[in-house]
Design an enzyme around this catalytic site. Structure first.
Site, short mmCIF file in Angstrom:
data_model
loop_
_atom_site.label_atom_id
_atom_site.label_comp_id
_atom_site.label_asym_id
_atom_site.label_seq_id
_atom_site.Cartn_x
_atom_site.Cartn_y
_atom_site.Cartn_z
CG PHE A 64 4.64 5.62 -19.33
CD1 PHE A 64 5.63 6.17 -18.51
CD2 PHE A 64 3.88 5.13 -18.83
CE1 PHE A 64 5.16 6.31 -17.34
CE2 PHE A 64 4.05 4.94 -17.26
CZ PHE A 64 5.04 5.52 -16.11
N GLY A 91 16.06 3.63 -12.12
CA GLY A 91 14.62 4.35 -11.95
C GLY A 91 14.11 5.60 -11.40
CB SER A 92 13.29 6.10 -8.11
OG SER A 92 12.83 5.32 -7.57
NE ARG A 122 -8.39 -24.73 9.11
CZ ARG A 122 -7.95 -25.77 8.95
NH1 ARG A 122 -8.18 -26.65 7.74
NH2 ARG A 122 -6.28 -26.23 9.16
CD GLN A 178 -9.47 -10.79 21.83
OE1 GLN A 178 -9.24 -10.74 22.56
NE2 GLN A 178 -11.10 -9.91 22.98
CD GLU A 228 4.03 4.45 -12.73
OE1 GLU A 228 4.52 5.07 -12.88
OE2 GLU A 228 3.54 3.62 -13.68
CB THR A 231 11.11 2.37 -4.33
OG1 THR A 231 11.53 3.88 -4.08
CG2 THR A 231 11.49 2.09 -5.18
CD GLU A 255 12.48 2.79 0.54
OE1 GLU A 255 12.33 2.19 1.05
OE2 GLU A 255 11.97 2.53 -1.07
#
Length: 401
Positions: free
Chosen positions: A127, A135-136, A284, A295, A379, A381, A383
């Site tokens: 799609f 973009g958005s 390791r 810890q 899909e 950002t 924001e």
């Protein structure tokens, strides 16, 4: 607890499907993913395996040859696949968005024609909303369709098509001013067209060109492309739903499914990063003992595991909300935002646990470190998600009087 991110309340069928996918991932994807990714090679053998499992028809109703499963089942399968290699989950994501849009908004003729072939993976979907300059901001789309008899002529350039080359059906959102007077709100003068094409690159049908793959930092293997329309003629019966002007709403409905998918991908990648980190921390040794016994590393593992669990829970909630038939843009936005941010943080912590070896291409975490950033923008950002979340919260908590 055998592993993180377990899901309560699943049916026996759901558990069987997810277990089958998990086994496939462990045997067929994880052993070859890093090598294929470094070569940027399309995983054809893996895709063929997914077709044999019936995953391309997972959410397609049984009457059209699919399995008729829920968004939750699909999201949990995506989570498992992304745990193996995120690019493979991208291959099925856009396919499912298009299948979902057809199921929800297509005419009966469109459903009868496309869905059985999509269930078998014979037709593969992609799609397209984004363009080179947007973009958005979907309202700024400049690609357009002009009515010409019983056809529409499409012109314009689209961007960031996942599966742009390998797909044979693309749902394309363009402006269509026909029937919509000047001054109509942009989102009310957009139409989704179902564009059939040959897989591949170059001119894939008259008036439609798919240039070569875009070279990316990560998310390799899957093809990401542009789409150029220059006098592309589409018959009127390939308008999704048969009526112009509804494309924006159709796409936004599909994107809600896509945001759950991206959240599931974030959960899967984070799960794998935790597995790699907790395993390496026990192998390791420093100062005479495994670093897992320090810890500082235990704190890091605790934070990573908690983030994996939290993101998974929000993703499951968003999927279940959509399955219930309710509006889920708030839950999908929250899940996508949290899962992608937590994925980035968990991957980075696993990278830090690996020390200098995390910077080596011999270690799987190097691949995950390059893949995670895509989820921050895919899909929508972070924001954009926060804008959606904020607006919906104000709707829910609006002061009275």
């Amino acid at each position: 607890m055998a592993r993180l991110a377990q899901t309560a309340g699943l049916t026996d069928i759901q558990q069987e499907i997810i277990s089958t996918v998990r086994d496939f991932v462990d045997k067929e994807i994880i052993p070859v993913a890093t090598e294929l990714e470094h070569r940027d090679e399309y995983p054809q053998q893996i895709v063929d395996g997914l077709k044999e499992l019936g995953l391309f028809g997972l959410m397609i109703p049984e009457e059209y040859g699919g399995l008729g499963e829920s968004l939750l089942t699909y999201a949990l399968c995506v989570e498992e696949i992304a745990r193996g290699w995120m690019s493979v989950s991208g291959i099925i994501n856009t396919h499912f968005i298009v299948a979902y849009m057809l199921k929800q908004h297509g005419t009966q003729e469109q459903k009868d024609y496309f869905l059985p072939k999509m269930a078998l993976g014979e037709i593969r979907g992609a799609f397209s909303m984004s363009e080179p300059a947007l973009g958005s901001d979907v309202s700024a789309i400049t690609s357009k369709a002009v009515k010409d008899g019983d056809e529409y002529v499409l012109t314009g350039q689209k961007m960031w098509l996942t599966n742009g080359g390998t797909s044979s059906l693309v749902a394309v959102l363009v402006r269509s001013d026909e029937g919509h007077p000047e001054g109509t709100a942009p989102h009310k003068s957009m139409t989704t067209f179902l564009v059939e094409k040959e897989p591949g690159f170059g001119e894939v049908r008259p008036g439609l060109t798919i240039p070569g793959k875009i070279d990316k930092m990560g998310y390799k293997g899957v093809d990401t492309t542009e789409l150029i329309m220059d006098g592309l003629r589409i018959p009127a019966n390939r308008v999704l739903g048969g009526v112009t002007g509804r494309g924006f709403y159709q796409m936004m409905d599909g994107v809600e499914v896509g945001r759950v998918n991206v959240a599931a991908r974030g959960c899967g990648v984070a799960q794998r990063a935790f597995e790699l980190g907790v395993s390496y921390a026990q192998q390791r040794h420093t100062f005479g003992k495994p670093i897992a016994q320090h810890q500082a590393i235990q704190f890091k593992l605790a934070e990573m595991a908690t983030k994996v669990e939290a993101a998974h829970a929000m993703m499951v909630n968003a999927a279940r909300k959509k399955d219930s038939g309710e509006r889920n843009d708030l839950e999908a936005g929250m899940a996508k935002y949290l899962a992608s941010e937590y994925c980035k943080e968990v991957v980075e912590d696993a990278f830090r646990i690996h020390g200098g070896y995390g910077f080596s291409k011999e270690y799987e975490i190097e691949r995950l470190y390059r893949e995670a950033p895509m989820l921050l923008i895919g899909e929508g950002t972070a924001e954009i998600q926060k804008m959606i979340i904020g607006r919906r919260l104000l709707e829910e908590y609006r002061l009275q009087g």
